[in-house]
Design a protein around this motif. Structure first.
Motif, PDB file in Angstrom:
ATOM      1  N   SER A 173       7.411  -7.051  21.199  1.00  0.00           N
ATOM      2  CA  SER A 173       6.227  -6.802  20.443  1.00  0.00           C
ATOM      3  C   SER A 173       5.794  -5.357  20.407  1.00  0.00           C
ATOM      4  N   PHE A 174       6.772  -4.475  20.625  1.00  0.00           N
ATOM      5  CA  PHE A 174       6.313  -3.053  20.634  1.00  0.00           C
ATOM      6  C   PHE A 174       6.187  -2.653  19.059  1.00  0.00           C
ATOM      7  N   ARG A 175       4.922  -2.110  18.837  1.00  0.00           N
ATOM      8  CA  ARG A 175       4.862  -1.670  17.568  1.00  0.00           C
ATOM      9  C   ARG A 175       4.024  -0.227  17.877  1.00  0.00           C
ATOM     10  N   SER A 176       3.866   0.459  16.676  1.00  0.00           N
ATOM     11  CA  SER A 176       3.196   1.740  17.147  1.00  0.00           C
ATOM     12  C   SER A 176       2.426   2.226  15.570  1.00  0.00           C
ATOM     13  N   LEU A 177       1.994   3.711  15.578  1.00  0.00           N
ATOM     14  CA  LEU A 177       1.565   4.089  14.360  1.00  0.00           C
ATOM     15  C   LEU A 177       2.193   4.148  13.220  1.00  0.00           C
ATOM     16  N   PRO A 178       3.487   4.251  13.003  1.00  0.00           N
ATOM     17  CA  PRO A 178       4.100   4.196  11.744  1.00  0.00           C
ATOM     18  C   PRO A 178       4.001   2.776  11.286  1.00  0.00           C
ATOM     19  N   GLN A 179       4.083   1.783  12.118  1.00  0.00           N
ATOM     20  CA  GLN A 179       4.118   0.267  11.575  1.00  0.00           C
ATOM     21  C   GLN A 179       2.679  -0.015  11.168  1.00  0.00           C
ATOM     22  N   GLU A 180       1.480   0.535  11.841  1.00  0.00           N
ATOM     23  CA  GLU A 180       0.385   0.311  11.609  1.00  0.00           C
ATOM     24  C   GLU A 180      -0.042   0.710  10.119  1.00  0.00           C
ATOM     25  N   LEU A 181       0.641   1.962   9.829  1.00  0.00           N
ATOM     26  CA  LEU A 181       0.426   2.719   8.425  1.00  0.00           C
ATOM     27  C   LEU A 181       1.265   2.209   7.566  1.00  0.00           C
ATOM     28  N   SER A 182       2.215   1.517   7.777  1.00  0.00           N
ATOM     29  CA  SER A 182       3.200   0.806   6.850  1.00  0.00           C
ATOM     30  C   SER A 182       3.955   2.064   6.138  1.00  0.00           C
ATOM     31  N   LEU A 183       4.451   2.811   6.732  1.00  0.00           N
ATOM     32  CA  LEU A 183       4.906   4.099   6.206  1.00  0.00           C
ATOM     33  C   LEU A 183       6.254   3.678   5.633  1.00  0.00           C
ATOM     34  N   PRO A 184       6.736   4.488   4.545  1.00  0.00           N
ATOM     35  CA  PRO A 184       7.906   4.122   3.982  1.00  0.00           C
ATOM     36  C   PRO A 184       9.290   3.973   4.754  1.00  0.00           C
ATOM     37  N   SER A 185       9.411   4.959   5.616  1.00  0.00           N
ATOM     38  CA  SER A 185      10.486   4.959   6.493  1.00  0.00           C
ATOM     39  C   SER A 185      10.403   4.411   7.931  1.00  0.00           C
ATOM     40  N   ALA A 186       9.158   3.586   8.009  1.00  0.00           N
ATOM     41  CA  ALA A 186       8.930   2.720   9.473  1.00  0.00           C
ATOM     42  C   ALA A 186       9.732   1.543   9.369  1.00  0.00           C
ATOM     43  N   PRO A 187      10.412   1.023  10.508  1.00  0.00           N
ATOM     44  CA  PRO A 187      10.988  -0.273  10.479  1.00  0.00           C
ATOM     45  C   PRO A 187       9.937  -1.075  10.989  1.00  0.00           C
ATOM     46  N   ALA A 223      17.667  12.763  10.733  1.00  0.00           N
ATOM     47  CA  ALA A 223      16.817  12.845   9.521  1.00  0.00           C
ATOM     48  C   ALA A 223      15.423  12.182   9.386  1.00  0.00           C
ATOM     49  N   GLY A 224      16.085  10.609   9.831  1.00  0.00           N
ATOM     50  CA  GLY A 224      14.884   9.687   9.492  1.00  0.00           C
ATOM     51  C   GLY A 224      13.733   9.884  10.394  1.00  0.00           C
ATOM     52  N   GLY A 225      14.009  10.386  11.498  1.00  0.00           N
ATOM     53  CA  GLY A 225      12.921  10.677  12.750  1.00  0.00           C
ATOM     54  C   GLY A 225      12.192  11.949  12.053  1.00  0.00           C
ATOM     55  N   SER A 226      12.396  12.790  11.755  1.00  0.00           N
ATOM     56  CA  SER A 226      11.740  14.048  10.994  1.00  0.00           C
ATOM     57  C   SER A 226      11.043  13.514   9.882  1.00  0.00           C
ATOM     58  N   LEU A 227      11.575  12.780   8.951  1.00  0.00           N
ATOM     59  CA  LEU A 227      10.917  12.307   7.797  1.00  0.00           C
ATOM     60  C   LEU A 227       9.645  11.186   8.213  1.00  0.00           C
ATOM     61  N   LEU A 228       9.874  10.609   9.297  1.00  0.00           N
ATOM     62  CA  LEU A 228       8.793   9.768   9.732  1.00  0.00           C
ATOM     63  C   LEU A 228       7.718  10.473  10.322  1.00  0.00           C
ATOM     64  N   ASN A 229       7.957  11.557  10.914  1.00  0.00           N
ATOM     65  CA  ASN A 229       6.773  12.362  11.399  1.00  0.00           C
ATOM     66  C   ASN A 229       6.054  13.137  10.269  1.00  0.00           C
ATOM     67  N   ALA A 230       6.883  13.383   9.182  1.00  0.00           N
ATOM     68  CA  ALA A 230       6.242  14.172   8.126  1.00  0.00           C
ATOM     69  C   ALA A 230       5.242  13.025   7.299  1.00  0.00           C
ATOM     70  N   GLU A 231       5.916  11.770   7.133  1.00  0.00           N
ATOM     71  CA  GLU A 231       5.240  10.541   6.598  1.00  0.00           C
ATOM     72  C   GLU A 231       3.656  10.393   7.420  1.00  0.00           C
ATOM     73  N   ILE A 232       3.987  10.550   8.641  1.00  0.00           N
ATOM     74  CA  ILE A 232       2.654  10.328   9.648  1.00  0.00           C
ATOM     75  C   ILE A 232       1.645  11.579   9.076  1.00  0.00           C
ATOM     76  N   MET A 233       2.030  12.685   9.137  1.00  0.00           N
ATOM     77  CA  MET A 233       1.257  13.905   8.560  1.00  0.00           C
ATOM     78  C   MET A 233       0.595  13.810   7.150  1.00  0.00           C
ATOM     79  N   HIS A 234       1.510  13.323   6.445  1.00  0.00           N
ATOM     80  CA  HIS A 234       0.879  12.984   5.028  1.00  0.00           C
ATOM     81  C   HIS A 234      -0.165  12.049   4.969  1.00  0.00           C
ATOM     82  N   ALA A 235       0.157  10.888   5.772  1.00  0.00           N
ATOM     83  CA  ALA A 235      -1.121   9.699   5.661  1.00  0.00           C
ATOM     84  C   ALA A 235      -2.136  10.591   6.363  1.00  0.00           C
ATOM     85  N   ARG A 236      -2.058  11.513   7.271  1.00  0.00           N
ATOM     86  CA  ARG A 236      -2.990  12.164   8.012  1.00  0.00           C
ATOM     87  C   ARG A 236      -3.910  13.188   7.259  1.00  0.00           C
TER      88      ARG A 236
END
Ligand SMILES: NC(=O)c1ccc[n+]([C@@H]2O[C@H](COP(=O)([O-])OP(=O)(O)OC[C@H]3O[C@@H](n4cnc5c(N)ncnc54)[C@H](OP(=O)(O)O)[C@@H]3O)[C@@H](O)[C@H]2O)c1
Length: 348
Positions: free
Chosen positions: A260-274, A332-345
């Motif tokens: 059941s683990f989910r976190s912010l990238p899933q809540e924000l439906s970011l492009p690289s979030a599984p 690469a994907g980890g960095s990209l997801l960090n940047a996607e969070i900061m873009h969303a914020r």
């Protein structure tokens, strides 16, 4: 909305190529330039690509790499810089680029443990990203590739109290970059030591699980003991993990915590979030690198999910095996997801 001007440093390496793959047709980032060393300057990316069945777009494939100099990067005024530089080049460039107002998302190790540099696995400690909000230039670091995988396996268990961790890694050849481990050392063999790797795991996990106070991260008290080995697998770091929790737990409680683990990238439906960052497999012979390394849905998040298997629970001791793609989720994907969070914020 216009896309962010983005550069990739070290684009011709294994991690750099993954960046180019994940950034081809990305909704937030546009890549006007890619940088390599003097050796690869002027060569199109297509000449150095070694990823099988890659999805790098034609425009990026034909793009010629520029020689990396501080002046060249400063002149171009990028909104975002993704760094896939080796340690020596990262030491030479990243801090200076940050001081001149650039936002650098790095995979290299030299800046990871600096108190003012957040070391972020998006689903694990995205709140640490706020340490750099309001700064003109900053560095956000990715962890070591095995530390990222381990952190993803530990995060769902944090609610039960994390006391100590014993981990043995079975790390893929691509973790050593290209050309990496000599073929005669690697094939049909296991090497029971990777220089500096165990120290990285032992230091980075407490920082990732630490608390942010006054812009700096205070490490958690979790104790990590690591043994790191190199195995003849192309991609995918497997880790055999034993965790001592602060309380007794049951198998269903732990299985549910992973599933059941989910976190912010899933809540924000970011492009690289599984959709599911941790996939729990009940078959006795999973995960396997050949079958599970690219786990993650939707297609844009391929390779971004961690796969957990061999779950065993005994009182407050939990044992499992976890597999993550070292150059995608672990780099690469980890960095990209960090940047996607900061873009969303709206920080970028
Ligand atoms: N591989 C992984 O699984 C993994 C996972 C997590 C983190 N990392 C980290 O990510 C970074 C990149 O790793 P990698 O595996 O991609 O290594 P790699 O395959 O050896 O690639 C490094 C790239 O950097 C380029 N480069 C070297 N010096 C440069 C300079 N002065 N300016 C610009 N480019 C330069 C190289 O270009 P030339 O070919 O022209 O020399 C090469 O293309 C490292 O810091 C590594 O520790 C790797």
């Amino acid at each position: 909305m216009s896309k962010l001007r983005t550069a990739v440093l070290g684009a011709g390496g294994i991690v750099g190529q993954r960046f180019c793959e994940m950034l081809s047709s990305h909704p937030y980032f546009d890549i006007p330039d890619i940088y390599g060393s003097e050796r690869s300057a002027g060569r199109p990316l297509s000449e150095v690509v070694i990823l099988p069945e890659h999805r790098i777009g034609e425009e990026l494939l034909q793009m010629k790499m520029k020689a990396l100099t501080e002046e060249a990067v400063k002149r171009e005024k990028y909104d975002v810089i993704f760094s896939a530089l080796p340690s020596d080049a990262a030491l030479r460039f990243e801090e200076d680029l940050c001081s001149s107002g650039n936002r650098v998302f790095t995979n290299a190790s030299p800046n990871r443990m600096k108190p003012n540099v957040p070391l972020v696995v998006p689903e694990v400690n995205h709140e640490h990203l706020s340490a750099v909000e309001g700064r003109k230039g900053f560095i956000v670091a990715n962890g070591n590739c095995s530390a990222i995988g381990l952190a993803m396996g530990l995060k769902p268990l944090e609610r039960f109290g994390l006391r100590s961790v014993e981990v043995t890694t079975l790390q893929a050849l691509s973790g050593a970059g290209y050309p990496g481990v000599p073929s005669l050392d690697a094939s049909g063999n296991v090497i029971p030591f990777i220089d500096s790797e165990e120290e990285k795991l032992q230091q980075e996990i407490p920082k990732m699980f630490g608390n942010l106070a006054s812009g700096e991260i205070l490490p958690s008290g979790i104790i990590v003991r690591a043994t790191c080995t190199r195995v003849p697998v192309r991609d995918g770091h497997m880790e055999s993990v034993t965790v001592q929790l602060g309380q007794a737990v049951t198998f269903p409680e732990v299985a549910d915590a992973f599933s059941s683990f989910r976190s912010l990238p899933q809540e924000l439906s970011l492009p690289s979030a599984p959709l599911r960052p941790v996939i729990l497999r009940m078959e006795r012979n999973r995960p396997q690198p050949l079958l599970d390394v690219n786990a993650g849905e939707p297609f844009s998040a391929r390779g971004m999910a961690a796969t957990v298997g061999r779950l065993r629970v005994e009182g407050s001791t939990v044992r499992f095996v976890i597999l993550t793609h070292n150059t995608i989720r672990g780099a690469a994907g980890g960095s990209l997801l960090n940047a996607e969070i900061m873009h969303a914020r709206k920080v970028l």
